[in-house]
Scaffold this motif. Structure first.
Motif, mmCIF file in Angstrom:
data_model
loop_
_atom_site.group_PDB
_atom_site.id
_atom_site.type_symbol
_atom_site.label_atom_id
_atom_site.label_comp_id
_atom_site.label_asym_id
_atom_site.label_seq_id
_atom_site.Cartn_x
_atom_site.Cartn_y
_atom_site.Cartn_z
ATOM 1 N N LYS A 1 -6.162 -2.377 2.770
ATOM 2 C CA LYS A 1 -6.212 -3.830 2.616
ATOM 3 C C LYS A 1 -5.084 -4.542 3.331
ATOM 4 N N ASP A 2 -3.999 -3.795 3.642
ATOM 5 C CA ASP A 2 -2.861 -4.414 4.297
ATOM 6 C C ASP A 2 -2.027 -3.362 5.032
ATOM 7 N N THR B 1 1.171 -7.269 5.622
ATOM 8 C CA THR B 1 0.232 -8.260 6.141
ATOM 9 C C THR B 1 -1.199 -7.853 5.816
ATOM 10 N N PRO B 2 -1.996 -8.745 5.194
ATOM 11 C CA PRO B 2 -3.403 -8.433 4.953
ATOM 12 C C PRO B 2 -4.126 -8.190 6.283
#
Length: 156
Positions: A97-98, A118-119
């Protein structure tokens, strides 16, 4: 800003596939993928279930220096095409997810204050923001949980 996602160099991937020593002077280990999160740093895609892959120590920097992090990566054991998607976010970055994005200067040193989890859907924007800074020469994408190197982002 146009970005370019870059895999590990093909000549280096070929050396590891010939079982030449890795960044620690060790012969890469050979395993068989269970299909669960084995991202190849050359084609920047996941290694499929049943495919052989290498585990090795990789240092994505030209020479040893205090900021030259070295860590484990996966690589298809058989030849694969280098990632050529360039401006598109590589398939391996869809497995989490990131990610940690961090800027480096032309001397391959971390630019302090650039590291941020960071996504995935913000990777392009964050990389472009970092690369707008004149002191940032390139960005590393690393695992947010294990700090493993994924790929490099440069100005296109």
């Amino acid at each position: 800003m146009n970005l370019r996602y870059k895999p590990m160099p093909s000549d280096l991937a070929a050396r590891y596939r010939r079982r030449e020593p890795d960044a620690y002077g060790l012969i890469p280990e050979v395993n068989v993928s269970d299909g669960q999160g084995m991202p190849c740093r050359h084609c920047l895609a996941n290694i499929a279930h049943g495919d052989r892959y290498l585990i090795l120590a990789y240092r994505p920097f030209p020479e040893l220096q205090p900021y030259a992090e070295t860590g484990p990566i996966f690589l298809h054991a058989e030849e694969c095409e280098a990632y050529t998607g360039g401006e598109a976010v590589p398939p391996i970055l869809s497995t989490s997810k990131d990610y940690l994005l961090r800027g480096y200067n032309a001397d391959d040193r971390i630019v302090y204050g650039t590291g941020a989890i960071t996504p995935v859907d913000s990777i392009d924007a964050r990389a472009a923001e970092l690369l707008e800074r004149p002191e940032v020469a390139y960005v590393h994408v690393r695992s947010a949980r294990n700090n493993c190197y994924q790929c490099r982002i440069e100005r296109a």
